[in-house]
Design a protein around this motif. Structure first.
Motif, PDB file in Angstrom:
ATOM      1  N   SER A 477      77.520  -7.933 -14.486  1.00 26.80           N
ATOM      2  CA  SER A 477      76.872  -6.865 -13.563  1.00 26.80           C
ATOM      3  C   SER A 477      76.484  -5.845 -14.479  1.00 26.80           C
ATOM      4  CB  SER A 477      78.027  -6.855 -12.584  1.00 26.80           C
ATOM      5  OG  SER A 477      79.088  -6.278 -13.254  1.00 26.80           O
ATOM      6  N   VAL A 478      75.614  -5.088 -13.566  1.00 29.85           N
ATOM      7  CA  VAL A 478      75.199  -3.791 -13.877  1.00 29.85           C
ATOM      8  C   VAL A 478      75.638  -2.773 -12.833  1.00 29.85           C
ATOM      9  CG1 VAL A 478      73.208  -2.448 -14.494  1.00 29.85           C
ATOM     10  CG2 VAL A 478      73.296  -4.692 -15.183  1.00 29.85           C
ATOM     11  N   GLY A 479      76.592  -1.578 -13.294  1.00 30.28           N
ATOM     12  CA  GLY A 479      76.714  -0.777 -12.126  1.00 30.28           C
ATOM     13  C   GLY A 479      77.786   0.280 -12.720  1.00 30.28           C
ATOM     14  N   GLY A 480      78.213   0.838 -11.710  1.00 34.00           N
ATOM     15  CA  GLY A 480      79.481   1.972 -12.029  1.00 34.00           C
ATOM     16  C   GLY A 480      79.340   2.719 -13.262  1.00 34.00           C
ATOM     17  N   GLY A 481      78.130   2.897 -13.727  1.00 31.14           N
ATOM     18  CA  GLY A 481      77.954   3.925 -14.914  1.00 31.14           C
ATOM     19  C   GLY A 481      78.442   3.256 -16.331  1.00 31.14           C
ATOM     20  N   VAL A 482      78.795   2.180 -16.301  1.00 30.83           N
ATOM     21  CA  VAL A 482      79.338   1.301 -17.420  1.00 30.83           C
ATOM     22  C   VAL A 482      78.228   0.411 -18.171  1.00 30.83           C
ATOM     23  CG1 VAL A 482      81.630   1.615 -16.739  1.00 30.83           C
ATOM     24  CG2 VAL A 482      80.474  -0.321 -16.004  1.00 30.83           C
ATOM     25  N   GLY A 483      77.193   0.394 -17.531  1.00 25.66           N
ATOM     26  CA  GLY A 483      75.994  -0.713 -18.246  1.00 25.66           C
ATOM     27  C   GLY A 483      76.310  -2.054 -17.772  1.00 25.66           C
ATOM     28  N   ARG A 691      85.351  14.930  -9.023  1.00 25.54           N
ATOM     29  CA  ARG A 691      84.497  15.756  -8.432  1.00 25.54           C
ATOM     30  C   ARG A 691      83.243  14.981  -8.254  1.00 25.54           C
ATOM     31  NH1 ARG A 691      83.899  20.385 -12.496  1.00 25.54           N
ATOM     32  NH2 ARG A 691      82.633  21.548 -11.147  1.00 25.54           N
ATOM     33  N   PHE A 692      82.175  15.595  -7.566  1.00 25.45           N
ATOM     34  CA  PHE A 692      80.894  14.867  -7.138  1.00 25.45           C
ATOM     35  C   PHE A 692      79.599  14.727  -8.056  1.00 25.45           C
ATOM     36  CE2 PHE A 692      83.277  16.569  -3.580  1.00 25.45           C
ATOM     37  CZ  PHE A 692      83.750  15.353  -2.850  1.00 25.45           C
ATOM     38  N   TRP A 693      78.815  13.711  -8.146  1.00 25.11           N
ATOM     39  CA  TRP A 693      77.953  13.702  -8.995  1.00 25.11           C
ATOM     40  C   TRP A 693      76.995  12.950  -8.095  1.00 25.11           C
ATOM     41  CZ3 TRP A 693      82.293  12.047 -10.921  1.00 25.11           C
ATOM     42  CH2 TRP A 693      82.513  10.633 -11.049  1.00 25.11           C
ATOM     43  N   MET A 694      75.485  12.848  -8.447  1.00 28.19           N
ATOM     44  CA  MET A 694      74.543  12.241  -7.738  1.00 28.19           C
ATOM     45  C   MET A 694      73.372  11.825  -8.669  1.00 28.19           C
ATOM     46  SD  MET A 694      72.492  13.877  -4.238  1.00 28.19           S
ATOM     47  CE  MET A 694      74.106  13.718  -3.271  1.00 28.19           C
ATOM     48  N   GLY A 695      72.570  10.678  -8.148  1.00 25.17           N
ATOM     49  CA  GLY A 695      71.296  10.338  -8.649  1.00 25.17           C
ATOM     50  C   GLY A 695      71.525   8.804  -9.080  1.00 25.17           C
ATOM     51  N   GLY A 696      70.412   7.950  -8.885  1.00 20.62           N
ATOM     52  CA  GLY A 696      70.550   6.596  -9.106  1.00 20.62           C
ATOM     53  C   GLY A 696      71.344   5.995  -8.046  1.00 20.62           C
ATOM     54  N   VAL A 697      71.732   4.652  -8.132  1.00 22.18           N
ATOM     55  CA  VAL A 697      72.439   4.081  -7.323  1.00 22.18           C
ATOM     56  C   VAL A 697      73.876   3.409  -7.917  1.00 22.18           C
ATOM     57  CG1 VAL A 697      70.491   3.187  -6.138  1.00 22.18           C
ATOM     58  CG2 VAL A 697      71.538   1.954  -7.955  1.00 22.18           C
ATOM     59  N   GLN A 698      74.249   3.670  -8.910  1.00 22.36           N
ATOM     60  CA  GLN A 698      75.406   2.925  -9.780  1.00 22.36           C
ATOM     61  C   GLN A 698      76.564   3.687  -9.843  1.00 22.36           C
ATOM     62  OE1 GLN A 698      73.658   1.298 -13.273  1.00 22.36           O
ATOM     63  NE2 GLN A 698      72.098   0.019 -12.309  1.00 22.36           N
ATOM     64  N   PHE A 699      76.402   4.995  -9.968  1.00 26.16           N
ATOM     65  CA  PHE A 699      77.443   5.818 -10.422  1.00 26.16           C
ATOM     66  C   PHE A 699      77.578   7.133  -9.502  1.00 26.16           C
ATOM     67  CE2 PHE A 699      79.191   8.500 -14.014  1.00 26.16           C
ATOM     68  CZ  PHE A 699      80.372   8.060 -13.932  1.00 26.16           C
ATOM     69  N   TRP A 804      57.606   6.969 -10.067  1.00 27.13           N
ATOM     70  CA  TRP A 804      58.567   5.680  -9.442  1.00 27.13           C
ATOM     71  C   TRP A 804      59.569   5.180 -10.643  1.00 27.13           C
ATOM     72  CZ3 TRP A 804      57.746   3.872  -4.754  1.00 27.13           C
ATOM     73  CH2 TRP A 804      56.581   4.258  -3.986  1.00 27.13           C
ATOM     74  N   GLN A 805      60.539   4.718  -9.791  1.00 28.28           N
ATOM     75  CA  GLN A 805      61.871   4.075 -10.826  1.00 28.28           C
ATOM     76  C   GLN A 805      62.253   3.071 -10.076  1.00 28.28           C
ATOM     77  OE1 GLN A 805      63.912   7.146 -12.144  1.00 28.28           O
ATOM     78  NE2 GLN A 805      65.756   5.984 -12.718  1.00 28.28           N
ATOM     79  N   PHE A 806      62.766   1.786 -10.799  1.00 30.60           N
ATOM     80  CA  PHE A 806      63.400   0.778 -10.313  1.00 30.60           C
ATOM     81  C   PHE A 806      64.871   0.989 -10.306  1.00 30.60           C
ATOM     82  CE2 PHE A 806      59.768  -1.861 -11.340  1.00 30.60           C
ATOM     83  CZ  PHE A 806      59.615  -2.631 -10.167  1.00 30.60           C
ATOM     84  N   HIS A 807      65.709   0.516  -9.331  1.00 31.58           N
ATOM     85  CA  HIS A 807      67.129   0.446  -9.234  1.00 31.58           C
ATOM     86  C   HIS A 807      67.701  -0.912  -9.083  1.00 31.58           C
ATOM     87  CE1 HIS A 807      66.996   4.720  -9.260  1.00 31.58           C
ATOM     88  NE2 HIS A 807      66.041   4.901  -8.464  1.00 31.58           N
ATOM     89  N   GLY A 812      78.235  -4.076  -3.280  1.00 28.76           N
ATOM     90  CA  GLY A 812      77.779  -3.382  -2.149  1.00 28.76           C
ATOM     91  C   GLY A 812      77.404  -2.148  -2.188  1.00 28.76           C
ATOM     92  N   GLN A 813      77.067  -1.568  -3.533  1.00 27.99           N
ATOM     93  CA  GLN A 813      76.596  -0.281  -3.686  1.00 27.99           C
ATOM     94  C   GLN A 813      75.309  -0.059  -2.836  1.00 27.99           C
ATOM     95  OE1 GLN A 813      77.004  -2.475  -6.293  1.00 27.99           O
ATOM     96  NE2 GLN A 813      77.887  -1.192  -8.038  1.00 27.99           N
ATOM     97  N   GLY A 814      75.087   1.365  -2.279  1.00 23.93           N
ATOM     98  CA  GLY A 814      73.701   1.423  -1.618  1.00 23.93           C
ATOM     99  C   GLY A 814      73.891   1.667  -0.160  1.00 23.93           C
ATOM    100  N   PHE A 815      73.022   1.901   0.435  1.00 19.25           N
ATOM    101  CA  PHE A 815      73.067   2.123   1.747  1.00 19.25           C
ATOM    102  C   PHE A 815      72.824   0.802   2.582  1.00 19.25           C
ATOM    103  CE2 PHE A 815      72.925   3.476   5.713  1.00 19.25           C
ATOM    104  CZ  PHE A 815      71.671   3.898   6.365  1.00 19.25           C
TER     105      PHE A 815
END
Length: 815
Positions: A477-483, A691-699, A804-807, A812-815
């Protein structure tokens, strides 16, 4: 010939029965009437079919008393066996002493089929003969099957654009074999016929393009799907229905197709369709009358018949606003009027949802002369409603659940015995049951709703089919900011058939080593209270923050309770205890994130959630509202001293629903909007990852079109930029907004177009809707045995260099 022999046999039996009747000179005895006692059976003409089989088909044996009807029925059964080409059954003798009653059965066996050969068929599968007829090798031959085979081949070729094939079929005796035939079907396919053009005459008010756009037999084009293949059935349906419906929808009630001709070029196979039509005058709405309605006011029903401001896109051609002059005088859409007043129309559905399932809606149209000389003719619309009495639900049954308990399903059903019938609530119940994920998609059928027209009561039966729910997951898997990481786990959302869920998962890789065990009971002790317990031990290192790693160990417990008086609202309360240790890598330049002491969080959390989405992963209707509060420190102890608030609002509405007529799930285009926000009050310095951080879809908080953690309280900074400290990428407040237009192709696949906006701030008082980063793009999600996999391609408008950027998402991440 069969009917003639049956009549002769019947007459013979009648004569025998009459002769067997006693005369007045005989001593008094019971009258035989039209009955005859069988003395014996004489069967001739059968060599392949054994005697016992024939006697079984007759239905009587020596010693039985029979009638004329018994003889006729026996002959029919012998014919129906398919074993014979000729059958005669008749009685000989009176049954009197010295004149025994003998039933004679004279048969001619049908020949056996040695082989079936189809010659010359190249552009259709010869299996169509096997699929459409009873012709089989080593089975009796039936002559009547040959025309059926010819029709099947002709239809298959017509669907391939070859409508003028020549077909000859016959049965040839096999030399040196008695009563055996070969079935031969010879086909001359001819050229494939493709419609090259339509030539239409007589149309003055509707263009050729509009007419061609309405037909299914469109001329061939450059695209591979526009072959133009001529299909006779489809062509005739276009003339009889498609083109007339187009004209009826535009007010031409007197339209007719005067003539049509298909001219085929024998050299090329190209066809030209020549069509001559008479349009007639265009009718407009002049009057509207609604009678018999007591449950609903005229104004409510006129919303369907005379929609304001467009309504159903000129349902009746009336898109005006208020005045009589604007509401009437518009072009009359006869097709929409028929649909709205029909059994599945808007008026009938309105009554169905209030329990009036026996209501009858009859719409009629009367042609009127023009209101003024030289004007268009008018129509008077009359809607007659017979409401009858409302229907009530008598029983709600559940069938087919062999593993899942009834109460689990009943908790998702929104109709109860004694309720007034509601079609919408039954549909919502079906969606709720499907949303459990324990069953195959429910197929609506006659067993779903059974109506007793005498009592006015309705029985509702939900027929479910269990499917495998427990899954063993493993992979990457790829996600959660852990690669990139591997995982192995087991999830069971329906433990013991009681919707209890349990899961165990181990994630491992260069940046992560995490073990999680959880158990959820949605109905503790079969009550309305739910409970969840979770234990975890994780060590993770984030490739966005490469200066150290974090290790957490702990557990949590949470309970949910129904909100009084609100069926779809629940409140939650829970407690969690965890220990966090930070490790700063040797030689790291940035100590702001991991260069801090370890700490313990003792936390109470409270929440309220209102949920009525029709599907958790792929919703197309409904909403979700939530507010969660996390309280840390104080009397709870621990090293934290802050309060965290999270609010979320999500709303979905269907824009267009199509398909599903054959019983499957329809395809839905839905519009959804989600608003999320959060803030932290107090001192959270010792626990920066709260706390909160933003950007991308994984973290953290998602914002497509941007790198992970690239949206900061101080503006946009690319991922791993050295121009900002890691701790400064985090904020104490955030807002994100997402709008999505989704195509729900099935319960396994969805496409979407989306627009995102959001930002993070150092405190709540700095939040501003005028300072948001924006992204937009396209995406897709597919459900796999390993979970949902999503891919988004988004454009970030407010980056230093927009682009443009791929994600990629897994889970279940994402809207």
């Amino acid at each position: 010939m069969k009917a003639h022999r049956a009549a002769i046999a019947a007459c013979a039996l009648m004569c025998g029965l009459a002769a067997a009747a006693p005369t007045q000179a005989q001593a008094p005895q019971p009258q035989a009437g039209n009955r005859l006692v069988v003395d014996s059976l004489a069967i001739t003409g059968s060599s392949r079919v054994v005697r016992s089989t024939i006697v079984s088909s007759l239905g009587f044996v020596p010693g039985d008393t029979i009638t004329v009807q018994d003889v006729q029925a026996a002959e029919k059964r012998l014919w129906a066996s398919g074993q014979f080409s000729d059958v005669s059954v008749f009685a000989r003798g009176t049954g009197a002493p010295g004149d025994p009653a003998i039933v004679e059965v004279v048969l001619a066996e049908a020949p056996l089929v040695r082989r079936i050969e189809v010659r010359g068929l190249e552009r259709a599968d010869d299996g169509v003969v096997r699929d459409s007829t009873s012709l089989e090798v080593n089975e009796p031959f039936r002559m009547q099957e040959l025309p059926i085979a010819e029709r099947a081949i002709r239809s298959a070729l017509a669907n391939a654009g070859i409508p003028f094939a020549r077909i000859e079929s016959r049965a040839e005796p096999v030399p040196d074999q008695d009563n055996v035939v070969d079935v031969l079907i010879e086909v001359e396919e001819g050229d494939r016929v493709a419609i090259a053009e339509w030539v239409i005459e007589g149309n003055e008010r509707i263009s050729d393009d509009d007419i061609i756009g309405a037909v299914t037999q469109k001329p061939e084009g450059f695209l591979w799907r526009r072959t133009g293949a001529f299909e006779r059935d489809a062509y005739e349906a276009d003339l009889a229905a498609s083109i007339p419906r187009l004209y009826l929808s535009r007010g031409y009630l007197d339209f007719e197709v005067v003539s049509d001709t298909v001219i085929v070029d024998p050299n090329t196979g190209k066809a030209r369709v020549e069509l001559y039509v008479e349009e007639g005058p265009q009718y407009r709405v002049g009057q509207l009358s609604i009678e018999g309605n007591r449950e609903f006011e005229d104004e409510q029903l006129e919303q369907f018949l005379l929609p304001q401001g467009g309504g159903l896109l000129s349902t009746l051609g009336l898109t005006g606003n208020a005045g009589e002059e604007e509401r009437f005088g518009r072009v009359f859409d006869a097709v929409a009027f028929e649909e709205i007043t029909g059994p599945n129309g808007g008026i009938r559905n309105l009554y169905n949802n209030e329990g009036f399932i026996f209501a009858q809606v009859l719409g009629s149209v009367e042609k009127l002369p023009p209101a003024e000389e030289g004007g268009d003719p008018l129509v008077a619309l009359d809607v007659l409603i017979q409401e009858n009495t409302p229907a009530f639900i008598d029983e709600v049954r559940i069938v087919g659940n062999e593993y899942t308990y009834d109460r689990v399903i009943r908790d998702r059903i929104t109709v109860l015995p004694g309720d007034v019938f509601s079609q919408d609530r039954i549909i919502q119940s079906v969606r709720n049951i499907e949303g459990l994920g324990f069953f195959e998609p429910l197929q609506p059928g006659p067993e779903l709703i059974q109506v007793d027209s005498e009592t006015g009561e309705v029985d509702v039966t939900f027929v479910v089919e269990e499917r495998q729910t427990g899954t063993l997951n493993f992979g990457t898997s790829v996600g959660g900011g852990v690669g990139l990481s591997g995982f192995i786990g087991y999830d069971q959302p329906n433990l013991f058939g009681q919707a209890k869920s349990g899961s165990v998962r181990w994630d491992f890789g260069r940046f992560v080593n995490s073990f999680t065990l959880s158990f959820t009971d949605p109905a503790l002790f079969q009550s309305r209270t739910s409970g969840t317990i979770q234990l975890f031990n994780s060590r993770d290192r984030f490739f966005q923050f490469s200066s150290g790693r974090r290790q957490r160990i702990g557990g949590s417990v949470r309970f949910g309770f129904p909100f009084p008086g609100a069926l779809r609202t629940r409140i939650f309360a829970g407690y969690s205890l965890s220990r966090t240790e930070f490790t700063l890598f040797e030689g790291a330049d940035d100590t702001s994130l991991f260069g801090r002491p370890s700490g313990t969080l003792s936390q109470l959390n409270f929440g309220i959630v209102r949920e009525n989405r029709d599907n958790v992963l792929f919703p197309s209707s409904g909403s979700r509202l939530s507010w969660n509060v996390e309280v840390n420190g104080g009397v709870l102890g621990g090293d934290g001293d802050f309060t965290k608030h999270l609010v979320e609002s999500e709303l979905w509405t269907p824009v267009w629903v199509f398909g599903g007529d054959g019983g499957g799930s329809p395809t839905v285009i839905a519009l959804g909007t989600r608003l999320r926000g959060g803030t932290i009050l107090g001192d959270v310095d010792d626990f920066p990852f709260e706390r909160f951080w933003m950007g991308g879809v994984q973290f953290g908080e998602a914002l497509r079109g941007y790198d992970e953690t690239s949206i900061t309280p101080f503006g946009f900074f690319p991922e791993r930029s050295r121009d900002i400290a890691d701790i400064n990428r985090l904020g104490d407040a955030f807002v994100s907004i997402s709008t999505e237009l989704a195509l729900r192709a099935s319960q396994q696949f969805s496409l979407r177009a989306f627009f995102d906006a959001g930002n993070v701030w150092t405190s709540f008082d700095q939040v501003s809707p005028n300072n948001l980063f924006r992204g937009a793009g396209l995406g897709a999600t597919v459900i796999t045995p390993f979970g949902p996999i999503g891919l988004d391609y988004a454009y970030g408008f407010d980056k230093t260099e927009p682009g443009w950027q791929f994600h990629f998402t897994f889970g279940g991440q994402g809207f």
